[in-house]
Design an enzyme around this catalytic site. Structure first.
Site, mmCIF file in Angstrom:
data_model
loop_
_atom_site.group_PDB
_atom_site.id
_atom_site.type_symbol
_atom_site.label_atom_id
_atom_site.label_comp_id
_atom_site.label_asym_id
_atom_site.label_seq_id
_atom_site.Cartn_x
_atom_site.Cartn_y
_atom_site.Cartn_z
ATOM 1 N N HIS A 98 -0.079 -2.677 -10.292
ATOM 2 C CA HIS A 98 0.333 -2.720 -8.887
ATOM 3 C C HIS A 98 0.135 -1.356 -8.223
ATOM 4 O O HIS A 98 -0.432 -1.246 -7.137
ATOM 5 C CB HIS A 98 1.792 -3.169 -8.787
ATOM 6 C CG HIS A 98 2.227 -3.451 -7.386
ATOM 7 N ND1 HIS A 98 2.325 -4.729 -6.879
ATOM 8 C CD2 HIS A 98 2.556 -2.620 -6.371
ATOM 9 C CE1 HIS A 98 2.705 -4.661 -5.612
ATOM 10 N NE2 HIS A 98 2.857 -3.387 -5.286
ATOM 11 N N HIS A 157 -1.038 2.466 4.421
ATOM 12 C CA HIS A 157 -0.351 2.042 5.652
ATOM 13 C C HIS A 157 -0.786 2.876 6.860
ATOM 14 O O HIS A 157 -1.002 2.343 7.943
ATOM 15 C CB HIS A 157 1.169 2.126 5.467
ATOM 16 C CG HIS A 157 1.713 0.985 4.668
ATOM 17 N ND1 HIS A 157 1.720 -0.310 5.132
ATOM 18 C CD2 HIS A 157 2.240 0.933 3.415
ATOM 19 C CE1 HIS A 157 2.241 -1.117 4.214
ATOM 20 N NE2 HIS A 157 2.558 -0.383 3.162
ATOM 21 N N ARG A 209 13.960 -0.070 3.197
ATOM 22 C CA ARG A 209 14.357 -1.007 2.132
ATOM 23 C C ARG A 209 15.195 -0.310 1.057
ATOM 24 O O ARG A 209 15.918 -0.967 0.327
ATOM 25 C CB ARG A 209 13.126 -1.654 1.487
ATOM 26 C CG ARG A 209 12.316 -0.670 0.661
ATOM 27 C CD ARG A 209 11.031 -1.267 0.140
ATOM 28 N NE ARG A 209 11.257 -2.192 -0.961
ATOM 29 C CZ ARG A 209 10.291 -2.846 -1.589
ATOM 30 N NH1 ARG A 209 9.038 -2.692 -1.216
ATOM 31 N NH2 ARG A 209 10.566 -3.648 -2.573
ATOM 32 N N ASP A 233 0.872 -4.663 4.133
ATOM 33 C CA ASP A 233 1.229 -5.175 2.801
ATOM 34 C C ASP A 233 0.588 -6.513 2.457
ATOM 35 O O ASP A 233 0.180 -6.743 1.320
ATOM 36 C CB ASP A 233 2.755 -5.332 2.675
ATOM 37 C CG ASP A 233 3.457 -4.046 2.286
ATOM 38 O OD1 ASP A 233 2.767 -3.056 1.958
ATOM 39 O OD2 ASP A 233 4.708 -4.021 2.309
ATOM 40 N N HIS A 290 3.965 -2.549 9.383
ATOM 41 C CA HIS A 290 3.986 -2.366 7.927
ATOM 42 C C HIS A 290 3.551 -3.631 7.165
ATOM 43 O O HIS A 290 2.716 -3.571 6.265
ATOM 44 C CB HIS A 290 5.390 -1.952 7.487
ATOM 45 C CG HIS A 290 5.499 -1.643 6.031
ATOM 46 N ND1 HIS A 290 5.191 -0.412 5.499
ATOM 47 C CD2 HIS A 290 5.859 -2.429 4.977
ATOM 48 C CE1 HIS A 290 5.370 -0.439 4.189
ATOM 49 N NE2 HIS A 290 5.774 -1.648 3.833
ATOM 50 N N TRP A 342 0.857 -1.163 0.000
ATOM 51 C CA TRP A 342 0.000 0.000 0.000
ATOM 52 C C TRP A 342 0.903 1.225 0.000
ATOM 53 O O TRP A 342 1.951 1.226 0.638
ATOM 54 C CB TRP A 342 -0.859 0.018 1.251
ATOM 55 C CG TRP A 342 -1.785 -1.138 1.411
ATOM 56 C CD1 TRP A 342 -1.707 -2.107 2.378
ATOM 57 C CD2 TRP A 342 -2.938 -1.467 0.625
ATOM 58 N NE1 TRP A 342 -2.737 -2.989 2.226
ATOM 59 C CE2 TRP A 342 -3.510 -2.632 1.168
ATOM 60 C CE3 TRP A 342 -3.553 -0.877 -0.498
ATOM 61 C CZ2 TRP A 342 -4.655 -3.234 0.647
ATOM 62 C CZ3 TRP A 342 -4.682 -1.476 -1.018
ATOM 63 C CH2 TRP A 342 -5.227 -2.633 -0.459
ATOM 64 N N ASP A 388 9.263 1.077 3.975
ATOM 65 C CA ASP A 388 9.458 1.368 2.550
ATOM 66 C C ASP A 388 10.643 2.314 2.335
ATOM 67 O O ASP A 388 11.236 2.343 1.261
ATOM 68 C CB ASP A 388 8.185 1.964 1.940
ATOM 69 C CG ASP A 388 7.140 0.888 1.646
ATOM 70 O OD1 ASP A 388 7.528 -0.275 1.418
ATOM 71 O OD2 ASP A 388 5.943 1.215 1.645
ATOM 72 N N HIS A 397 0.478 -8.061 -3.557
ATOM 73 C CA HIS A 397 1.683 -8.409 -2.802
ATOM 74 C C HIS A 397 1.758 -9.899 -2.535
ATOM 75 O O HIS A 397 2.722 -10.393 -1.946
ATOM 76 C CB HIS A 397 1.760 -7.629 -1.486
ATOM 77 C CG HIS A 397 2.403 -6.309 -1.697
ATOM 78 N ND1 HIS A 397 3.628 -5.979 -1.203
ATOM 79 C CD2 HIS A 397 2.002 -5.275 -2.460
ATOM 80 C CE1 HIS A 397 3.941 -4.772 -1.618
ATOM 81 N NE2 HIS A 397 2.979 -4.323 -2.379
ATOM 82 N N ASP A 447 -1.942 -0.092 -4.954
ATOM 83 C CA ASP A 447 -1.198 0.525 -3.843
ATOM 84 C C ASP A 447 -1.712 1.925 -3.533
ATOM 85 O O ASP A 447 -1.880 2.283 -2.374
ATOM 86 C CB ASP A 447 0.280 0.711 -4.236
ATOM 87 C CG ASP A 447 1.143 -0.484 -3.869
ATOM 88 O OD1 ASP A 447 0.628 -1.453 -3.296
ATOM 89 O OD2 ASP A 447 2.353 -0.429 -4.190
ATOM 90 N N HIS A 470 8.536 -7.659 1.646
ATOM 91 C CA HIS A 470 7.279 -6.923 1.456
ATOM 92 C C HIS A 470 6.238 -7.701 0.667
ATOM 93 O O HIS A 470 5.133 -7.206 0.457
ATOM 94 C CB HIS A 470 7.539 -5.576 0.770
ATOM 95 C CG HIS A 470 8.340 -4.621 1.607
ATOM 96 N ND1 HIS A 470 7.825 -3.452 2.129
ATOM 97 C CD2 HIS A 470 9.629 -4.671 2.037
ATOM 98 C CE1 HIS A 470 8.746 -2.824 2.829
ATOM 99 N NE2 HIS A 470 9.860 -3.543 2.791
#
Ligand SMILES: *[C@@H]1O[C@H](CO)[C@@H](O)[C@H](O)[C@H]1NC(C)=O
Ligand SMILES: *[C@@H]1O[C@H](CO)[C@@H](O)[C@H](O)[C@H]1NC(C)=O
Ligand SMILES: *[C@@H]1O[C@H](CO)[C@@H](O)[C@H](O)[C@H]1NC(C)=O
Ligand SMILES: *[C@@H]1O[C@H](CO)[C@@H](O)[C@H](O)[C@H]1NC(C)=O
Ligand SMILES: [Zn+2]
Length: 292
Positions: A171, A28, A70, A142, A138, A23, A67, A148, A175, A82
């Site tokens: 995607h 989130h 990463r 996801d 998180h 998301w 996010d 995902h 999201d 994720h």
């Protein structure tokens, strides 16, 4: 189209971002605020202490952080955490299999398990426990984004579509585009407002009758099995709602019309579920009971 110096960086950014962010921040934050409405006082105190934040935004404030992490050199190894690449065949067949689909570098299911163990550890440094809490907050979000839990075209990142006339990918539509068309830009205020609506839906609205069923299979004794229940639920929507008529059907229409209208209820229920399950999971960690 004319490219100016001011639009170019934005375009470059848009095309280089893999979109596999889970998301977007709005989703989130909203998951976190929904959870805030259902955690017990004990849970709230515990996680406010772990996160070093005694404001009412203590969960939302860190919900999108992984996010960012990463994309740092030190956090790059967490990128596969994720998602899980379900090697199924939508729209004909949707399924997810931990042994088949969780890659060697780990996946969202193994990550939820790992960080659930770590957040309860008495031996880890405070900053490691904090990171574990942030990851859980998180990833519980996801795992509720159907793409995902799908391998096809990198979770839809490779499926080129348009939304409101803007070129994007499937995607990113799930999201960000659908959540933001409904609730506005990614601010804590928009998220808090959306969460209030979803929370009312759980307490006395359309989700009231089904909310208890969202907790089925949830046990701290087996985090992998628990997360697989959520992953399987989420993955089923790839066949029923994300690509019901195959990928081609999503590539030939603008997704901000009928597709948006048909999929918004799925986005809503998945964000609500994620928040409710996150509250249950944090309550389990704090007191051994979901308290829901
Ligand atoms: C939780 O805390 C709030 C205020 O901090 C208080 O009003 C409420 O009674 C507490 N609930 C329980 C069940 O202790
Ligand atoms: C668990 O999390 C730690 C801290 O991020 C990481 O170093 C480790 O590789 C993870 N283990 C697994 C199996 O994912
Ligand atoms: C969202 O952000 C864009 C760009 O910053 C702005 O133009 C737009 O008005 C904002 N929309 C809302 C609903 O806040
Ligand atoms: C989807 O589109 C591609 C390219 O246009 C075409 O080759 C393929 O046969 C289509 N698949 C289906 C199931 O319609
Ligand atoms: Zn993510």
């Amino acid at each position: 189209m004319k490219f100016s110096v001011t639009t170019l960086p934005a375009l470059l950014l848009a095309s280089t971002l893999p979109g596999a962010l889970g998301w977007g921040a709005l989703g989130h934050y909203t998951v976190a605020y929904v959870a805030s409405h259902f955690v017990t006082n004990k849970t709230k105190q515990k996680f406010q202490r772990i996160l070093g934040d005694d404001s009412t935004d203590y969960l939302a404030a860190v919900a999108a952080y992984p996010d960012t992490y990463r994309n740092t050199a030190i956090g790059a190894f967490t990128a596969p955490f994720h998602y899980i690449d379900a090697l199924d065949a939508p729209p004909d067949s949707c399924n997810v299999d931990f042994a088949r689909d969780c890659g060697i570098g780990g996946c969202i299911v193994s990550a939820i398990s790992n960080y659930t163990t770590r957040v309860q550890s008495k031996r880890l440094a405070a900053e490691d426990v904090k990171l574990a809490a942030e990851m859980i907050i998180h990833f519980l979000g996801d795992i509720h984004q159907p793409l995902h839990v799908e391998n096809l075209e990198l979770g839809g990142n490779g499926i080129k579509v348009t939304f409101g006339g803007v070129a994007t990918n499937l995607h990113a539509v799930w999201d960000t585009s659908i959540p933001q068309k409904y609730a506005g830009n990614a601010t804590l205020a928009h998220a808090a407002e959306w969460a209030t609506i979803l929370t009312a839906g759980i307490k006395k609205g359309p989700y009231k009758r089904v909310a208890a069923s969202w907790l089925k299979g949830m046990t701290l004794k087996d985090p992998v099995k628990s997360a697989m229940t959520w992953a399987t639920d989420s993955n089923s929507y790839v066949c029923s709602a994300v690509l019901p008529d195959g990928r081609n059907a999503t590539e030939t229409i603008d997704l901000s019309g009928e597709y948006y209208t048909e999929t918004l209820p799925i986005v809503q229920i998945q964000i609500a579920k994620a928040g409710y399950r996150l509250a249950g999971w944090l309550n389990l960690i704090a007191s051994g009971k979901t308290c829901l």
